[in-house]
Design a protein around this motif. Structure first.
Motif, short mmCIF file in Angstrom:
data_model
loop_
_atom_site.label_atom_id
_atom_site.label_comp_id
_atom_site.label_asym_id
_atom_site.label_seq_id
_atom_site.Cartn_x
_atom_site.Cartn_y
_atom_site.Cartn_z
N ASN A 235 -1.83 -14.02 4.68
CA ASN A 235 -1.45 -15.02 3.81
C ASN A 235 0.09 -15.57 4.20
O ASN A 235 0.94 -15.77 2.98
N PRO B 232 -6.12 -5.02 3.99
CA PRO B 232 -5.13 -4.16 3.42
C PRO B 232 -5.84 -2.89 2.94
O PRO B 232 -7.13 -2.68 2.76
N THR C 67 -1.21 -2.76 5.63
CA THR C 67 -2.15 -3.54 6.61
C THR C 67 -2.78 -2.91 7.75
O THR C 67 -1.99 -2.15 8.52
N LEU D 276 1.97 -5.44 2.01
CA LEU D 276 1.24 -6.80 1.44
C LEU D 276 1.38 -6.60 0.00
O LEU D 276 1.04 -5.36 -0.56
#
Length: 255
Positions: A37, A72, A127, A147
């Motif tokens: 992202n 994740p 992650t 994350l």
């Protein structure tokens, strides 16, 4: 959660979650250049499935059946708590065939309507990178990459009266709400400090004028003096579990 991995044109569906054992990877595989992202928080509402883009590089000369993927996870490395309803991975973009280096692009999907997705999932995740090798083996690496997964917020605004005489009082109201992943609704977000911002007519950016705290129902209200025509909005800057959001602007003409 259920997850679907698409790589090399083949789709495989797995039930359950993938284990992320600490130091238990078979070896012979390395993952680098992992970005999820674009390093920004993943902000999720109450109904819409969110698509998250990721990129990474894998180096291996081993034969792999499917994958690779990044995703994740949190908890202890071997807990297997993962956060995705589906994953699509591109084919290998060869960087160095002799060394087995490939770049990949990935699209990870998170559906807030999934039965095991709830408010407790907001916060910090880690992650992992994983590939399933020939012979029912797999290689899973902890990438040590945090994350942030956040509940979406919404903010509304209304400035009145419109128009207003210069020097008179403008009352600016609004409401800040936050996604409740347990009930799939937006609910009033109490006790939030929210910035009232103004963009004068002809200006290109907003300036913070003052701040207000939301009520028990998420309501916002304050007053300002009309100095000239322009647009008013509320901005909430978020926190560790809630996304940032600005309302649309409400233009007020000043006579």
């Amino acid at each position: 959660m259920w997850r679907t991995v698409v790589a090399g044109g083949a789709a495989i569906v797995f039930t359950g979650v993938a284990a992320v054992p600490a130091g238990a990877a078979e070896g012979g595989v390395s993952f680098t250049r992992v970005a999820v992202n674009g390093g920004k928080p993943i902000v999720i509402g109450v109904k819409e499935e969110v698509e998250v883009r990721a990129v990474f590089r894998m180096t291996t000369k081993l034969t792999y059946d499917y994958g690779p993927t990044v995703f994740p996870y949190r908890g202890k490395p071997d807990s297997g708590d993962t956060l995705h309803s589906a994953i699509i991975t591109s084919d290998c973009k060869v960087v160095d065939a002799a060394k087995g280096i490939c770049d990949f692009e990935e699209w990870l999907y998170i559906d807030p309507r999934n039965y095991d997705f709830g408010n407790e999932d907001a916060g910090t995740w880690k992650t992992a990178a994983q590939v399933f090798l020939a012979g029912d083996a797999h290689d899973t690496d902890d990438m040590a990459l945090p994350l942030q997964v956040k509940r979406a917020t919404r903010v509304t605004v209304n400035a009145s009266p419109e128009p207003v005489t210069k020097g008179k009082t403008i009352t600016v109201t609004g409401r800040v709400t936050r996604a409740n992943w347990d009930t799939h609704t937006y609910q009033g977000y109490a006790g939030r400090t929210v910035s009232l911002q103004f963009k004068a007519a002809g200006a290109s950016s907003y300036t913070t004028i003052k701040k207000a705290k939301s009520s028990s129902t998420g309501a916002l209200k304050t007053t300002v003096k009309a100095t000239g025509p322009g647009t008013w909005r509320w901005t909430y800057y978020g926190n560790s579990t809630s996304g940032a959001k600005s309302s649309t602007g409400d233009h007020v003409a000043v006579r």
